[in-house]
Design an enzyme around this catalytic site. Structure first.
Site, PDB file in Angstrom:
ATOM      1  N   ASP A  14       0.269 -50.533 -65.395  1.00 10.48           N
ATOM      2  CA  ASP A  14      -0.187 -49.608 -66.429  1.00 10.48           C
ATOM      3  C   ASP A  14      -1.701 -49.517 -66.568  1.00 10.48           C
ATOM      4  O   ASP A  14      -2.232 -48.433 -66.805  1.00 10.48           O
ATOM      5  CB  ASP A  14       0.430 -49.999 -67.778  1.00 10.48           C
ATOM      6  CG  ASP A  14       1.927 -49.780 -67.808  1.00 10.48           C
ATOM      7  OD1 ASP A  14       2.362 -48.672 -68.149  1.00 10.48           O
ATOM      8  OD2 ASP A  14       2.663 -50.719 -67.476  1.00 10.48           O
ATOM      9  N   TYR A  36      -2.702 -45.846 -65.512  1.00  3.71           N
ATOM     10  CA  TYR A  36      -2.928 -44.897 -66.614  1.00  3.71           C
ATOM     11  C   TYR A  36      -4.180 -45.177 -67.445  1.00  3.71           C
ATOM     12  O   TYR A  36      -4.732 -44.254 -68.045  1.00  3.71           O
ATOM     13  CB  TYR A  36      -1.721 -44.897 -67.565  1.00  3.71           C
ATOM     14  CG  TYR A  36      -0.399 -44.807 -66.855  1.00  3.71           C
ATOM     15  CD1 TYR A  36       0.010 -43.628 -66.233  1.00  3.71           C
ATOM     16  CD2 TYR A  36       0.449 -45.909 -66.773  1.00  3.71           C
ATOM     17  CE1 TYR A  36       1.223 -43.555 -65.563  1.00  3.71           C
ATOM     18  CE2 TYR A  36       1.663 -45.844 -66.100  1.00  3.71           C
ATOM     19  CZ  TYR A  36       2.042 -44.664 -65.492  1.00  3.71           C
ATOM     20  OH  TYR A  36       3.230 -44.607 -64.826  1.00  3.71           O
ATOM     21  N   TYR A  89       6.638 -47.028 -74.113  1.00  5.97           N
ATOM     22  CA  TYR A  89       6.276 -48.369 -74.558  1.00  5.97           C
ATOM     23  C   TYR A  89       4.960 -48.379 -75.317  1.00  5.97           C
ATOM     24  O   TYR A  89       4.025 -47.642 -74.974  1.00  5.97           O
ATOM     25  CB  TYR A  89       6.138 -49.308 -73.357  1.00  5.97           C
ATOM     26  CG  TYR A  89       7.243 -50.331 -73.246  1.00  5.97           C
ATOM     27  CD1 TYR A  89       8.267 -50.167 -72.334  1.00  5.97           C
ATOM     28  CD2 TYR A  89       7.251 -51.471 -74.048  1.00  5.97           C
ATOM     29  CE1 TYR A  89       9.285 -51.110 -72.217  1.00  5.97           C
ATOM     30  CE2 TYR A  89       8.255 -52.413 -73.936  1.00  5.97           C
ATOM     31  CZ  TYR A  89       9.268 -52.229 -73.018  1.00  5.97           C
ATOM     32  OH  TYR A  89      10.271 -53.161 -72.914  1.00  5.97           O
TER      33      TYR A  89
END
Length: 731
Positions: free
Chosen positions: A355, A359, A439
């Protein structure tokens, strides 16, 4: 003496302050950096640019330390710009030197800035064979491309009977970077989508209605280039009880499940205000002082963490001010994650997110809300990132700062005198929350009055669900659990990697720090001499210095209370005579379940061990590599540790990996109670005694005793001697 503006001349506006060299880029600096790159690209005929990240390129560590000692001029402000070149489907990186504000900032305690200079492009280079992170706009555009695809719309209509209007209104696509992409798509900039339906409007919980289609899009050509599906369509549950799988307040059926009415208010009140101060990026609280940084990749970063020690070593001259300012950490941040899922079938073999690198923890930061995300007397710090046009985006209230009660710090009741002494602990909390589709990851740094630092991650949000194959019994979900009718939640793991640059009592930023492994070892039974163990009870703590990179790749062992010491052999404790140190105390963390030769293990090498130590190098920032999207191997620790470099005198950097194995529960749906993981840094011989022994005696006058029946307040509030009263016998 006062002055007046009798002549009517408008006074000059105050010059903007000179930014600290480690302070995040301002909105104006983002704009100027983007414009410098745009001008260069236009002159070279490169066409339209797509800005991926614009963030501070921190000064080289040795330069920064020299500046802080007054031995070097102020480092220049440099912006690091990563770009996608749509015209050529290429990637480029640029470095831009930014002019500082005019010399009105010369009053800064950090010294005068260099003479202002125009913005200058220092570097432009094309990057081959890599893909930069997928920004929030990349993810939004990928969903648009998917929903507009005639191929996808036809498949959804044929398999699920949705009309064109239904597809527009109900279909949503969770977009992920494409781990383990199909071979025939190698080299293309891809995103994959996991599809869901919102059946009851925009606030409906789509994760209760997954579909079996998984498209992959090419972000550069803006088209769906691949699609996977189950052998046959699976039913989407649309029954009346499906409404029970919502959590949004507007859709919760309070006639069926009313809000609790037994939750009474609990307020956090500081009538005299907080004990901390935030001045620019510099945060001070009691004896702690640190600088808060922020960037789109890592999010919150801690710099220059120090503790002011009021005790002076024997023979040392007393320092000016309240005590010695002692370094603890030069820099600390969360630098990567890996979230592999356990289902070995297509398309779920592609479900693994890195992640931070995929991102950006900072790009995905939330704006936090007073009174719910953070309680008490709060100070916020905004974050500055960028959009695809190179414009600054200000995330309001991205970082929350507050202090809170943390229970008892220490207590003793003397059974002979009846005297009791107790002090309550307080901690400073610096937090950030980021959302990656389903999430949430809530990051908390806790600073305690006894010199302890604790880092905690709270995992919440919603499970990334999948539709179960038709006919599969609920109790037979092979790789997870059934959480709603026709809905499976797959077992998965979360691994987090921290980059810790210790500077334990070292004015050279940790150059002399030595990392050692410490664990309990039983003595052999019997024997002779000082290590004799005739009764079999003997054991001791054994320390092993980690002097080379390969020997420093370690796993925890809770059977032996294994931990790691970061010590400074050139600074000795006046009581013990041993080097001052901080302990890295691990918490429970799983082994990586993916096979050693799997793509997950090859990309996320950091997840294979809890501890790695490498010599400091300015360019070694991210353990899986600078650009991890669609990577085929680790371009970070896997490369850096191959040479087995020496660590003594090499300014060691500690990479600590930890995480959780998430075996989903029915209780994790429709929204997940937090899972917690983290670690602690605890002083070990750093001080000449308990640094919190000087906490003043205090009794909270707002506390009151409640009678056992719960009907109302008892006879009084806390008295002045309550914490030192003789306990009453219960006999």
């Amino acid at each position: 003496m006062t002055t007046s503006n009798a002549g009517g001349v408008k006074p000059a506006a105050p010059a903007p302050p000179v930014p600290h060299p480690l302070e995040q880029l301002s909105a104006d600096e983002v704009r100027r950096a983007a414009e410098a790159v745009r001008r260069y690209a236009a002159a070279a005929g490169m066409g339209t640019l797509r800005y991926n990240t614009v963030m501070l390129r921190e000064p080289p560590k040795r330069y920064q330390l020299a500046f802080e000692r007054g031995a070097a001029p102020r480092p220049p402000r440099v912006a690091e710009v990563v770009l996608v070149l749509p015209q050529s489907a290429g990637v480029a990186e640029a470095l831009v030197r930014l002019a500082l504000p005019p010399a009105a900032g010369e009053a800064s305690p950090l010294g005068p800035p260099p003479p202002p200079a125009s913005v200058a492009l220092l570097l432009w280079r094309k990057l081959e064979g890599v893909h930069p992170l997928t920004s929030p706009e990349d993810n939004s555009e990928a969903e648009v491309i998917m929903k507009a695809s005639p191929q996808l719309r036809a498949a959804v209509a044929a398999r699920y009977g949705l009309s064109e209007a239904d597809i527009d209104e109900q279909l949503v696509c969770d977009t992920w970077a494409c781990h383990n992409a199909p071979r025939h798509l190698a080299g293309r900039r891809l995103m994959q989508g996991f599809l869901y339906l919102k059946l009851r409007g925009g606030h409906d919980n789509e994760y209760a209605h997954p579909l079996d289609l998984t498209p992959i899009v090419d972000l550069n050509s803006r088209e769906v280039v691949h699609m996977d599906a189950y052998d046959r369509p699976c039913a989407v549950h649309r029954g009346t009880d499906a409404a029970g799988h919502n959590y949004a307040r507007s859709l919760v059926d309070t006639a069926v499940r009313p809000w609790r009415d037994d939750v009474k208010p609990l307020h956090v009140v500081q009538p005299e205000g907080p004990s901390f101060r935030l001045e620019g990026p510099v945060l001070s609280w009691q004896r702690w002082r640190l600088l808060l940084g922020f960037n789109g990749r890592e999010g919150l970063v801690l710099h220059n963490v120090t503790y002011t020690d009021p005790l002076v070593p024997p023979g040392a001259p007393p320092p000016p001010g309240p005590g010695r300012v002692r370094r603890v950490l030069h820099r600390a941040s969360l630098v990567e994650m890996a979230v592999p899922y356990g289902d070995p079938h297509v398309p779920y073999i592609r479900k693994c997110a890195l992640d931070v690198g995929d991102y950006g923890f900072g790009l995905c930061a939330n704006s936090l809300e007073l009174g719910c995300d953070c309680l008490g007397t709060i100070t916020y710090m905004d974050a500055v990132v960028n959009n695809a046009k190179g414009e600054a985006v200000v995330i309001r209230k991205a970082v929350c700062i507050h202090e809170e009660d943390a229970g008892i710090m220490w207590k003793h009741w003397d059974c002979r005198t009846g005297a009791s002494e107790v002090r309550r602990s307080r901690r400073l909390v610096v937090s950030q929350v980021s959302t990656f589709m389903n999430y949430e990851y809530a990051m908390y740094w806790y600073l305690y009055q006894d010199g302890t630092i604790h880092f905690e991650l709270k995992l919440t949000g919603i499970l990334s669900t999948s539709v179960c194959p038709d006919g599969e019994p609920a109790a037979a979900a092979p790789f997870g659990v059934r959480v709603a009718p026709g809905v499976n939640a797959t077992v998965h793991q979360h691994f987090f990697c921290m980059r810790l640059d210790p500077a334990i009592d070292d004015e050279e930023g940790g150059r002399h720090v030595v990392v050692a492994e410490v664990e309990a070892v039983p003595l052999p039974p019997g024997g002779e001499g000082p290590m004799a163990n005739p009764h079999g009870n003997g054991f001791r703590m054994v320390e092993t210095e980690l002097t080379r990179v390969k020997a420093a790749a370690r796993n925890h062992n809770f059977n032996t209370a294994r931990h790691w010491s970061m010590k400074n052999p050139f600074s000795l404790n006046p009581i013990s005579g041993c080097p001052v140190s901080y302990r890295l105390l691990p918490a429970a963390s799983p082994a990586l379940m993916s096979a050693p030769d799997s793509l997950v293990a090859r990309r996320a090498v950091f997840a294979g061990r809890q501890l790695w130590v490498t010599p400091h190098a300015d360019g070694q920032r991210y353990p899986a590599g600078e650009h991890v999207v669609q990577s085929e191997a680790c371009m970070g620790l896997g490369v850096w540790t191959a040479q087995d470099a020496p660590l003594l005198g090499a300014d060691p950097v500690v990479w600590y990996s930890f995480g959780v194995t998430h075996a989903p529960r029915v209780e994790d749906f429709p929204v997940m109670p937090v899972e917690v993981c983290g670690f602690s840094l605890k002083p070990d011989g750093f001080f000449a005694g308990n640094p919190a022994v000087d906490l003043p005696p205090a009794t909270d006058p707002a506390s009151r005793e409640e009678l056992g029946g719960g009907g109302g307040a008892a006879g009084g509030t806390a008295g002045g001697g309550a914490c030192c009263a003789l306990p009453k016998s219960k006999l």
